[in-house]
Write a protein that holds these residues in place. Structure first.
Motif, PDB file in Angstrom:
ATOM      1  N   LYS A  55       1.398  25.044  59.638  1.00  0.00           N
ATOM      2  CA  LYS A  55       2.935  24.650  59.111  1.00  0.00           C
ATOM      3  C   LYS A  55       3.881  23.711  60.195  1.00  0.00           C
ATOM      4  CE  LYS A  55       4.679  28.709  57.806  1.00  0.00           C
ATOM      5  NZ  LYS A  55       5.600  29.742  57.350  1.00  0.00           N
ATOM      6  N   ILE A  56       3.616  24.234  61.293  1.00  0.00           N
ATOM      7  CA  ILE A  56       4.255  23.150  62.446  1.00  0.00           C
ATOM      8  C   ILE A  56       3.716  21.937  62.277  1.00  0.00           C
ATOM      9  CG2 ILE A  56       4.891  22.990  64.639  1.00  0.00           C
ATOM     10  CD1 ILE A  56       5.424  25.896  65.101  1.00  0.00           C
ATOM     11  N   GLY A  57       2.381  21.888  62.206  1.00  0.00           N
ATOM     12  CA  GLY A  57       1.372  20.732  62.357  1.00  0.00           C
ATOM     13  C   GLY A  57       1.972  19.777  61.449  1.00  0.00           C
ATOM     14  N   MET A  58       2.095  20.387  59.893  1.00  0.00           N
ATOM     15  CA  MET A  58       2.387  19.802  58.883  1.00  0.00           C
ATOM     16  C   MET A  58       3.970  19.178  58.840  1.00  0.00           C
ATOM     17  SD  MET A  58      -0.237  19.610  57.066  1.00  0.00           S
ATOM     18  CE  MET A  58       0.730  18.936  55.390  1.00  0.00           C
ATOM     19  N   VAL A  59       4.702  20.024  59.543  1.00  0.00           N
ATOM     20  CA  VAL A  59       6.178  19.418  59.736  1.00  0.00           C
ATOM     21  C   VAL A  59       6.045  18.112  60.770  1.00  0.00           C
ATOM     22  CG1 VAL A  59       8.297  19.884  60.645  1.00  0.00           C
ATOM     23  CG2 VAL A  59       7.232  21.472  59.001  1.00  0.00           C
ATOM     24  N   ILE A  60       5.319  18.352  61.830  1.00  0.00           N
ATOM     25  CA  ILE A  60       5.030  17.205  62.652  1.00  0.00           C
ATOM     26  C   ILE A  60       4.551  15.941  61.946  1.00  0.00           C
ATOM     27  CG2 ILE A  60       3.672  16.351  64.718  1.00  0.00           C
ATOM     28  CD1 ILE A  60       4.345  19.121  65.779  1.00  0.00           C
ATOM     29  N   LEU A  61       3.393  16.332  61.212  1.00  0.00           N
ATOM     30  CA  LEU A  61       2.752  14.960  60.402  1.00  0.00           C
ATOM     31  C   LEU A  61       3.988  14.472  59.529  1.00  0.00           C
ATOM     32  CD1 LEU A  61       0.527  13.531  59.694  1.00  0.00           C
ATOM     33  CD2 LEU A  61      -0.270  15.036  57.939  1.00  0.00           C
ATOM     34  N   LEU A  62       4.929  15.270  58.787  1.00  0.00           N
ATOM     35  CA  LEU A  62       5.890  14.576  57.795  1.00  0.00           C
ATOM     36  C   LEU A  62       6.781  13.819  58.769  1.00  0.00           C
ATOM     37  CD1 LEU A  62       6.916  14.393  55.070  1.00  0.00           C
ATOM     38  CD2 LEU A  62       8.156  16.628  55.543  1.00  0.00           C
ATOM     39  N   ILE A  63       7.098  14.450  59.816  1.00  0.00           N
ATOM     40  CA  ILE A  63       8.147  13.597  60.758  1.00  0.00           C
ATOM     41  C   ILE A  63       7.600  12.460  61.119  1.00  0.00           C
ATOM     42  CG2 ILE A  63       9.286  13.614  63.149  1.00  0.00           C
ATOM     43  CD1 ILE A  63       9.815  16.850  62.664  1.00  0.00           C
ATOM     44  N   ASP A  64       6.357  12.411  61.505  1.00  0.00           N
ATOM     45  CA  ASP A  64       5.523  11.211  61.942  1.00  0.00           C
ATOM     46  C   ASP A  64       5.403  10.005  60.873  1.00  0.00           C
ATOM     47  OD1 ASP A  64       4.902  12.242  64.311  1.00  0.00           O
ATOM     48  OD2 ASP A  64       2.935  12.798  63.909  1.00  0.00           O
ATOM     49  N   ILE A  65       5.342  10.900  59.722  1.00  0.00           N
ATOM     50  CA  ILE A  65       5.229   9.776  58.408  1.00  0.00           C
ATOM     51  C   ILE A  65       6.692   9.121  58.215  1.00  0.00           C
ATOM     52  CG2 ILE A  65       5.105   9.662  55.868  1.00  0.00           C
ATOM     53  CD1 ILE A  65       2.952  11.644  56.051  1.00  0.00           C
ATOM     54  N   LEU A  66       7.715  10.047  58.636  1.00  0.00           N
ATOM     55  CA  LEU A  66       9.102   9.316  58.273  1.00  0.00           C
ATOM     56  C   LEU A  66       9.296   8.411  59.461  1.00  0.00           C
ATOM     57  CD1 LEU A  66      11.215  12.619  57.344  1.00  0.00           C
ATOM     58  CD2 LEU A  66      10.358  10.782  55.783  1.00  0.00           C
ATOM     59  N   ILE A  67       8.906   8.957  60.606  1.00  0.00           N
ATOM     60  CA  ILE A  67       9.208   7.771  61.576  1.00  0.00           C
ATOM     61  C   ILE A  67       8.346   6.483  61.452  1.00  0.00           C
ATOM     62  CG2 ILE A  67       8.609   7.454  64.310  1.00  0.00           C
ATOM     63  CD1 ILE A  67       9.177  10.442  64.777  1.00  0.00           C
TER      64      ILE A  67
END
Length: 468
Positions: free
Chosen positions: A168-180
């Motif tokens: 879940k943390i990885g998915m959040v990080i991936l989502l943050i990466d996409i937003l960035i």
């Protein structure tokens, strides 16, 4: 339109970033799976792993009755690997060893085996691996210690909840990466596409004949904006020239219409007088009126011929009938014909020549027309006492010089003297023509692969140099 362009570019950036991340994840998982499950080395030139070495070493352990030994080949492998071995029986007691340290244990409990496998219990440079061999109903364990300070082994304890939490943390990080990536892509695409919007607006303005639009040339599209500004300047100049030409053409048409209308009025008037039965004209009067009608008709015919000849020369649809001609004789004949004209019999026209035979391939009719126009121009645009010198000289090219000491031509008029429809300020009532004489002369000389160079100064006269 602007958002569509920015959105497409932004979407392409995000897709590239996501695709790269996805491919990297797939490759990483595939390589790790191959390494763990199938013992496939990630790098082809890499030697076998310590685990593989330990598992395969059981082939070098020889059991004879109740004794256990190590083959010579196995001993060589251990020496090459800088390793040692301890072979233990079912109770953990040492049965045999090779190269083992002197302070080693002779008997191991299961806890000791786990401890020495999981942690470096021998020294900081030695990593111990565990293997087993079963032979003739007996089961042996063996410890292989490899002395290599580059070898490291870590054990991780985890539960599934932790893995799910990490996922879940990885998915959040991936989502943050996409937003960035979206934010960076948006800022970058906006910076990259903003000049394109300006460029498109500039092109639209040019299409709407707004030529005063200029954009500062800088950044990635510096050369593009520079060329766009240059195009705007050229179009503005062309538009200005077109308007001048249209105005000059309108004035020329008005002048020609007036010049043609005047003789047509005379022709019509004299014809009506002769036709009217109420008038009884003598034969002398009729001949006089017929002469006037003829002169006016000739004038109109000459204007029409000028128009036709100018159009054909401009469109390059006039074929030249060239033949070998003595230019000296041709010029002399032109000067004599002008002096024999009663209107110009009192004019001072001088002809100078150094040699009598200068041959050239020209269309004698058109060439005569060009020279005659140039000399005639020098006569009618100056006072009656003007002196006109006509000379010919052969150098690298054949030079025909027509020089007068008349009024001269100012610089502004000199630039346009060969333009169609242009009439200079020195043109008076004595000279009413098509306004195409100089343009026709220029085009005829050009059609003969020659050129006309003209120099003039106010009050000092004009010199025309024809080179063929």
């Amino acid at each position: 339109m602007k958002w569509r362009l920015t959105g497409r570019y932004l979407l392409s950036v995000v897709l590239v970033v996501v695709l790269i991340i996805f491919i990297n994840l797939i490759l990483g998982i595939a390589l790790l799976t191959a390494q763990i499950n199938f013992d496939v080395p990630i790098f082809q030139n890499r030697e076998i792993t310590p685990e593989q070495f330990t598992r395969s070493f059981q082939q070098e352990i020889i059991t004879l009755n109740h004794d256990v030994a190590i083959s010579e080949k196995g001993q060589k492998k251990l020496v090459e690997k800088n390793a040692w071995i301890q072979i233990l029986d079912e109770n953990g007691k040492e049965e045999n060893s090779f190269g083992a340290p002197a302070n080693r244990k002779k008997k191991y409990t299961p806890a000791d085996m786990i401890q020495i496998y999981k942690y470096k219990e021998v020294d900081a440079n030695t990593v111990v691996y565990v293997g087993e061999k079963e032979k003739n109903g007996r089961q042996f364990s063996y410890l292989i210690g490899i002395e290599n300070r580059n070898l490291q082994r870590q054990f991780i304890s985890y539960n599934n909840q932790d893995i799910f939490r990490v996922f879940k943390i990885g998915m959040v990080i991936l989502l943050i990466d996409i937003l960035i990536a979206l934010l960076i892509g948006y800022l970058f695409s906006k910076r990259l596409t903003q000049p394109l919007h300006t460029l498109i607006d500039g092109i639209k303005k040019l299409a709407n004949h707004e030529f005063n639009h200029h954009t500062e040339s800088r950044g990635l599209y510096k050369n593009v904006f520079y060329n766009l500004n240059h195009l705007a300047d050229q179009l503005k100049l062309s538009e200005r020239e077109r308007k001048k030409l249209d105005l000059m053409r309108e004035e020329w048409i008005a002048n020609i219409s007036h010049d043609i209308k005047t003789p047509l009025s005379s022709i019509q008037g004299y014809a009506e007088m002769i036709k009217d039965p109420e008038y009884d004209f003598s034969s002398e009067e009729i001949r006089e009126y017929a002469g006037i009608i003829e002169a006016k008709s000739v004038y109109i015919k000459e204007v029409m011929e000028d128009l036709n000849l100018s159009t054909r020369l401009k469109n390059k649809k006039l074929s030249l009938n060239k033949k070998e001609v003595n230019i000296v004789a041709l010029l002399r004949k032109i000067v004599i014909d002008l002096l024999n004209d009663p209107k110009y019999a009192n004019r001072n026209i001088q002809f100078h020549v150094n040699e009598e035979n200068i041959m050239a391939e020209v269309d004698d009719i058109l060439f005569r027309r060009a020279i005659n126009n140039l000399i005639f121009n020098a006569i009618v645009h100056n006072n009656e006492d003007v002196k006109v010198d006509v000379s010919i000289e052969r150098k690298e090219h054949t030079h025909i010089l027509i020089k007068d000491d008349g009024k001269g031509i100012n610089e502004k008029e000199l630039e346009r003297i060969f333009d169609r429809y242009y009439r200079g300020t020195n043109t008076g009532a004595a000279h009413k023509g098509s306004g195409l004489g100089m343009a026709i002369a220029h085009d005829i000389i050009k059609a003969h692969d020659g050129q006309i160079i003209i120099h003039s100064e106010i009050g000092c006269g004009t010199a025309i140099d024809i080179q063929i």
